[in-house]
Design a protein around this motif. Sequence first.
Motif, mmCIF file in Angstrom:
data_model
loop_
_atom_site.group_PDB
_atom_site.id
_atom_site.type_symbol
_atom_site.label_atom_id
_atom_site.label_comp_id
_atom_site.label_asym_id
_atom_site.label_seq_id
_atom_site.Cartn_x
_atom_site.Cartn_y
_atom_site.Cartn_z
ATOM 1 N N HIS A 199 21.105 -12.757 -41.697
ATOM 2 C CA HIS A 199 19.970 -13.533 -42.166
ATOM 3 C C HIS A 199 19.285 -14.225 -40.987
ATOM 4 C CE1 HIS A 199 22.595 -13.081 -45.676
ATOM 5 N NE2 HIS A 199 21.454 -12.883 -46.291
ATOM 6 N N GLU A 200 19.008 -13.427 -39.958
ATOM 7 C CA GLU A 200 18.334 -13.959 -38.781
ATOM 8 C C GLU A 200 16.952 -14.455 -39.184
ATOM 9 O OE1 GLU A 200 19.033 -12.357 -34.672
ATOM 10 O OE2 GLU A 200 19.248 -10.563 -35.896
ATOM 11 N N GLY A 201 16.470 -15.453 -38.477
ATOM 12 C CA GLY A 201 15.165 -16.014 -38.808
ATOM 13 C C GLY A 201 15.277 -17.113 -39.833
ATOM 14 N N SER A 202 16.483 -17.391 -40.285
ATOM 15 C CA SER A 202 16.683 -18.506 -41.191
ATOM 16 C C SER A 202 16.585 -19.786 -40.382
ATOM 17 C CB SER A 202 18.062 -18.398 -41.856
ATOM 18 O OG SER A 202 18.131 -17.226 -42.628
ATOM 19 N N LEU A 203 16.311 -20.895 -41.068
ATOM 20 C CA LEU A 203 16.192 -22.136 -40.334
ATOM 21 C C LEU A 203 16.569 -23.325 -41.181
ATOM 22 C CD1 LEU A 203 13.317 -23.889 -41.020
ATOM 23 C CD2 LEU A 203 12.391 -21.802 -40.084
ATOM 24 N N SER A 204 16.785 -24.428 -40.496
ATOM 25 C CA SER A 204 17.129 -25.677 -41.147
ATOM 26 C C SER A 204 16.703 -26.821 -40.259
ATOM 27 C CB SER A 204 18.639 -25.755 -41.399
ATOM 28 O OG SER A 204 18.954 -26.979 -42.041
ATOM 29 N N THR A 205 16.743 -28.013 -40.813
ATOM 30 C CA THR A 205 16.491 -29.199 -40.006
ATOM 31 C C THR A 205 17.775 -30.006 -39.906
ATOM 32 O OG1 THR A 205 15.770 -30.502 -41.911
ATOM 33 C CG2 THR A 205 14.068 -29.354 -40.674
ATOM 34 N N ILE A 206 17.871 -30.757 -38.827
ATOM 35 C CA ILE A 206 18.999 -31.650 -38.599
ATOM 36 C C ILE A 206 18.439 -32.845 -37.826
ATOM 37 C CG2 ILE A 206 19.669 -30.464 -36.485
ATOM 38 C CD1 ILE A 206 22.582 -31.046 -37.173
ATOM 39 N N HIS A 207 18.870 -34.029 -38.173
ATOM 40 C CA HIS A 207 18.374 -35.219 -37.484
ATOM 41 C C HIS A 207 19.201 -35.484 -36.231
ATOM 42 C CE1 HIS A 207 15.372 -36.707 -40.338
ATOM 43 N NE2 HIS A 207 16.085 -36.025 -41.204
ATOM 44 N N ALA A 208 18.528 -35.555 -35.090
ATOM 45 C CA ALA A 208 19.184 -35.826 -33.811
ATOM 46 C C ALA A 208 18.130 -36.302 -32.814
ATOM 47 C CB ALA A 208 19.882 -34.574 -33.288
ATOM 48 N N ASN A 209 18.579 -36.924 -31.738
ATOM 49 C CA ASN A 209 17.661 -37.468 -30.738
ATOM 50 C C ASN A 209 17.208 -36.453 -29.699
ATOM 51 O OD1 ASN A 209 17.581 -40.074 -31.809
ATOM 52 N ND2 ASN A 209 19.535 -40.552 -30.858
ATOM 53 N N ASP A 210 17.918 -35.342 -29.563
ATOM 54 C CA ASP A 210 17.502 -34.279 -28.650
ATOM 55 C C ASP A 210 18.243 -33.000 -29.023
ATOM 56 O OD1 ASP A 210 20.067 -34.323 -27.451
ATOM 57 O OD2 ASP A 210 19.409 -35.669 -25.862
#
Length: 184
Positions: free
Chosen positions: A74-85
């Motif tokens: 499932h390449e091209g999948s994405l997500s968000t994660i909270h981080a400073n860098d």
Amino acid sequence: GERVVTIEDSAELQLQNRHVVRLETRANNTEGVGAVDQRHLVRNALRMRPDRILVGEVRGAEALDMLQAMNSGHEGSLSTIHANDTREALARLEMMAAMAGFNLPVPVVRQYIAAGIRLIVHVARLKTGERKVARISEIVGVADGDFVVEDVFRFERDQSGSSGVFSSTGYVPRCCKRMEASGV
């Protein structure tokens, strides 16, 4: 033409594709049962034969399931994660994968992350409140037990911190060849 499955706590994405399946978490009912968390939704999304999986935000043990999806076609999948860098995002992802309760050794988790994730896009908020892409980095692999990360683009803030310049580092990501070969 691709089947996209979105997984969110509250459905906010408004994708205009024909083949979008929107999954949303659910809290317990008044009897304290019936909750559906992101981890269950990620696992069930894999049964829906998606080309892409978009996870709104990874906050816990679903990180391991998301990595399994990204490492299994499932390449091209994405997500968000909270981080400073970008590096902190990788450390947080490691920690969340550990929350899945499988006692995987850190080197195994790092290899799994490096194999499943190609690019990290870091978005930062300026003093003005405006959000800007601050960095785009490629995970090249793991060497000597640590991630090898190369910056592709960087946003260099000026002295006021309210504006700046987005520039290339000169590094050409390895994933460009793979994207070109797949017709992207």
